[in-house]
Design a protein around this motif. Structure first.
Motif, PDB file in Angstrom:
ATOM      1  N   ASP A 148      44.585  42.014  43.309  1.00  0.00           N
ATOM      2  CA  ASP A 148      45.195  43.319  43.064  1.00  0.00           C
ATOM      3  C   ASP A 148      46.644  43.314  43.575  1.00  0.00           C
ATOM      4  O   ASP A 148      46.915  42.863  44.702  1.00  0.00           O
ATOM      5  CB  ASP A 148      44.402  44.411  43.781  1.00  0.00           C
ATOM      6  N   LYS A 153      52.690  52.194  47.323  1.00  0.00           N
ATOM      7  CA  LYS A 153      53.142  53.385  46.601  1.00  0.00           C
ATOM      8  C   LYS A 153      54.414  53.994  47.192  1.00  0.00           C
ATOM      9  O   LYS A 153      54.955  54.950  46.639  1.00  0.00           O
ATOM     10  CB  LYS A 153      52.032  54.447  46.611  1.00  0.00           C
ATOM     11  N   ARG A 190      48.379  45.533  44.781  1.00  0.00           N
ATOM     12  CA  ARG A 190      48.594  46.362  45.972  1.00  0.00           C
ATOM     13  C   ARG A 190      48.539  45.563  47.265  1.00  0.00           C
ATOM     14  O   ARG A 190      49.025  46.017  48.296  1.00  0.00           O
ATOM     15  CB  ARG A 190      47.570  47.502  45.998  1.00  0.00           C
ATOM     16  N   GLN A 200      39.930  52.518  39.850  1.00  0.00           N
ATOM     17  CA  GLN A 200      40.611  53.156  38.718  1.00  0.00           C
ATOM     18  C   GLN A 200      41.845  53.900  39.212  1.00  0.00           C
ATOM     19  O   GLN A 200      41.896  55.130  39.191  1.00  0.00           O
ATOM     20  CB  GLN A 200      39.679  54.126  37.995  1.00  0.00           C
ATOM     21  N   ASP A 201      42.828  53.160  39.653  1.00  0.00           N
ATOM     22  CA  ASP A 201      44.074  53.762  40.133  1.00  0.00           C
ATOM     23  C   ASP A 201      44.760  54.471  38.965  1.00  0.00           C
ATOM     24  O   ASP A 201      45.181  53.837  38.000  1.00  0.00           O
ATOM     25  CB  ASP A 201      44.978  52.669  40.702  1.00  0.00           C
ATOM     26  N   GLN A 202      44.885  55.797  39.052  1.00  0.00           N
ATOM     27  CA  GLN A 202      45.470  56.572  37.955  1.00  0.00           C
ATOM     28  C   GLN A 202      46.983  56.771  38.094  1.00  0.00           C
ATOM     29  O   GLN A 202      47.604  57.454  37.277  1.00  0.00           O
ATOM     30  CB  GLN A 202      44.772  57.932  37.846  1.00  0.00           C
ATOM     31  N   HIS A 203      47.548  56.170  39.142  1.00  0.00           N
ATOM     32  CA  HIS A 203      49.002  56.274  39.353  1.00  0.00           C
ATOM     33  C   HIS A 203      49.553  54.894  39.731  1.00  0.00           C
ATOM     34  O   HIS A 203      50.232  54.738  40.753  1.00  0.00           O
ATOM     35  CB  HIS A 203      49.310  57.301  40.447  1.00  0.00           C
ATOM     36  N   LYS A 204      49.296  53.914  38.894  1.00  0.00           N
ATOM     37  CA  LYS A 204      49.608  52.512  39.211  1.00  0.00           C
ATOM     38  C   LYS A 204      51.086  52.265  39.481  1.00  0.00           C
ATOM     39  O   LYS A 204      51.442  51.457  40.339  1.00  0.00           O
ATOM     40  CB  LYS A 204      49.125  51.607  38.083  1.00  0.00           C
ATOM     41  N   ASP A 205      51.958  52.912  38.743  1.00  0.00           N
ATOM     42  CA  ASP A 205      53.392  52.636  38.865  1.00  0.00           C
ATOM     43  C   ASP A 205      54.126  53.663  39.730  1.00  0.00           C
ATOM     44  O   ASP A 205      55.359  53.662  39.780  1.00  0.00           O
ATOM     45  CB  ASP A 205      54.027  52.596  37.467  1.00  0.00           C
ATOM     46  N   ASN A 246      47.199  50.316  49.931  1.00  0.00           N
ATOM     47  CA  ASN A 246      47.385  51.138  48.730  1.00  0.00           C
ATOM     48  C   ASN A 246      48.584  52.067  48.923  1.00  0.00           C
ATOM     49  O   ASN A 246      49.426  52.214  48.029  1.00  0.00           O
ATOM     50  CB  ASN A 246      46.132  51.957  48.437  1.00  0.00           C
TER      51      ASN A 246
END
Length: 519
Positions: free
Chosen positions: A295, A320, A297, A264-269, A316
């Protein structure tokens, strides 16, 4: 006249531990740290409130002491009378003291939006604490001046100490690591998170963020020029991080809830300028067999192995990073030379010129594990350019085809008898070596048993191993044996033997079943 013998002053942690020890029988030991942190938060916020209240009175603004705006303007939480430590302390011996504590925490959270979801909810009432023992703990906390040393991360220190006491009982694999302050300071001094977005995908109690802000302030910067993003899996630790940041007036986006960074990546962008992290070491079964295969990533790389999340964390973070982003993070040493998918990912990272520095840390730096670990520095822009750090401007040489290796196993000073920490001189030595290596006008030199700048060709000839002892020259120690690689090799051999044994067992069972035996 004989001199009076003075006792050595106990640390805050020791005093709290002794007080918590009295809770035995009325609460599980694993709950101690949550009991204490809720109360230390209450004391800390109240001490800050009373300090601000006193300032207003001294400034002749006594008529404003009950006005919220005069506290929030100084990043101080306004507390209603029932939420102040003086009220809690006064009622410490009352039968309903647990309810009063819960009410105080609930009222603080309700009146301060930045604390939403951070504080315990009816926690003390549900625990059913012995009233006399709770009163004794309150008396002990009442003795602590939480503002005595403004440079100390009190909440983080207490959390780290209580983790150490229960590391064995709670299990070392839960990922609840509080990164020692001297390691966080080192990371901050290396990657210099001065302006922009800071991200931590496994933020724990928020210690990385706290030290980042202190780095900025020490360089006369402003925390208003930093945006903080993080994520934490464990709900109690997520609450602690929000609490830890809130009491310092540090705004942060930690997501809507505690959640798994992979699932549940809460900062995808998000694209971060700086990443600082200490993710859980060597996580097993971190994703389902058919989950996250496509995915985004992992784009451009192999899919990280299900058996170990180390390279999942690396990719990951790579995904980012902004165009000029820099990441500093801790991993177990095994990631330096693993095979299979890890080898392919590591090779690609090196070929893409992302790996800037590999730093071996000493053993016994963590409360919860005594293994030696590695600090990785990844940099999306290793080419020559000019950058500003505070008022200082630096010219950077093109180190795109090189990696700096540092061995810090002989550096550090004793800490609490059996632990090691970096002193200010140690951090200065390492950071200045790293920055001298980066800059065009410096006189960097390889130093035996400490540092070596390896070219990509050298690393390719070593089959893309990032084990520092393969590159750094050793003259006073027998380093002909690469113990890190040897350990990894032995672990791989053991895993293979166990796999073969399991296969043989299955084959034998199949033979018995074919003969008609029920097993």
């Amino acid at each position: 006249m004989a001199k009076k013998k003075t006792e050595k002053a106990k640390s805050i942690e020791e005093s709290l531990w002794q007080a918590c020890d009295k809770l035995r029988g009325s609460v599980e030991p694993s709950e101690y740290k949550h009991v204490v942190l809720g109360l230390i938060f209450l004391k800390f916020t109240s001490d800050k409130f009373e300090k601000r209240r006193k300032e207003l009175i001294e400034e002749g603004k006594e008529k404003y002491v009950e006005m919220k705006d005069f506290y929030t303007m100084k990043n101080v939480f306004f507390l209603d009378p029932i939420s102040r430590w003086s009220y809690i302390s006064k009622n410490a011996k009352q039968d309903d003291i647990a309810i009063k504590i819960d009410t105080a925490l609930h009222t603080i959270e309700k009146n301060n939006p930045s604390l939403q979801g951070a504080l315990p909810d009816n926690y003390f009432s549900r625990l059913g604490l012995d009233k006399a023992k709770l009163a004794s703990l309150l008396d002990k906390i009442n003795e602590i001046d939480t503002l005595k040393d403004a440079d100390q991360d009190i909440v983080g220190r207490v959390y780290e100490y209580f983790l150490s006491k229960f590391a064995l009982k709670e299990g070392k694999g839960k990922g609840e690591f509080y990164t020692p302050k001297s390691i966080v300071n080192l990371i901050a001094e290396l990657i210099e998170p001065y302006k922009g977005i800071i991200y931590d995908p496994a933020c724990g109690s928020g210690g990385m963020f706290v030290q980042s802000i202190k780095f900025i302030e020490s360089h006369n910067g402003s925390k208003k020029e930093i945006s903080i993003y993080g994520q934490e899996y464990t709900n109690t630790t997520y609450k602690l991080a929000k609490m830890n940041l809130a009491i310092r007036g540090i705004a942060a986006n930690l997501g809507d809830k505690a959640a798994d960074t992979f699932a549940q990546d809460q900062h995808k962008d998000l694209k971060a300028d700086y990443i600082m992290a200490n993710p859980p070491f060597n996580q097993k079964d971190w994703r389902g067999a058919d989950e996250l295969i496509d995915d985004p990533r992992w784009k451009g790389y192999e899919v990280p192995p299900k058996s170990n999340a180390n390279y999942g964390w690396i990719l990951n973070m790579v995904s980012k990073l902004s165009e000029n982003g820099v990441a500093g993070f801790i991993l177990a040493n095994g990631a330096l030379s693993g095979g299979g998918e890890e080898y392919k990912i590591r090779r690609k990272l090196i070929e893409n010129n992302l790996v800037e520095a590999i730093v071996i840390l000493p053993q016994n730096m963590f409360y919860t594990t005594n293994i030696s670990v590695t600090l990785w520095i990844l940099n999306k822009n290793k080419k020559a350019d000019t950058r500003s750090i505070g008022e200082e401007s630096r010219n950077y040489r093109n180190r795109e085809e090189e990696v700096l290796f540092l061995d810090l196993r002989l550096i550090g000073e004793p800490f609490e008898k059996k632990f090691i920490q970096f002193g200010k001189g140690d951090i200065y030595k390492v950071a200045s070596t790293y920055h001298n290596w980066q800059q065009t006008d410096s006189k960097y030199e390889d130093i035996p048993e400490f540092c070596y700048s390896a070219t990509k060709d050298e690393i390719t000839k070593k089959d893309f191993s990032l084990v520092p002892s393969k590159y750094i020259e050793f003259i006073n120690r027998d380093e002909n044996i690469d113990f890190d690689s040897k350990m990894t090799e032995l672990q791989n051999e053991l895993s293979q033997l166990l796999h073969e044994e399991e296969q043989s067992r299955k084959e034998l069972l199949d033979v018995f079943k074919e003969l008609g035996y029920e097993i």
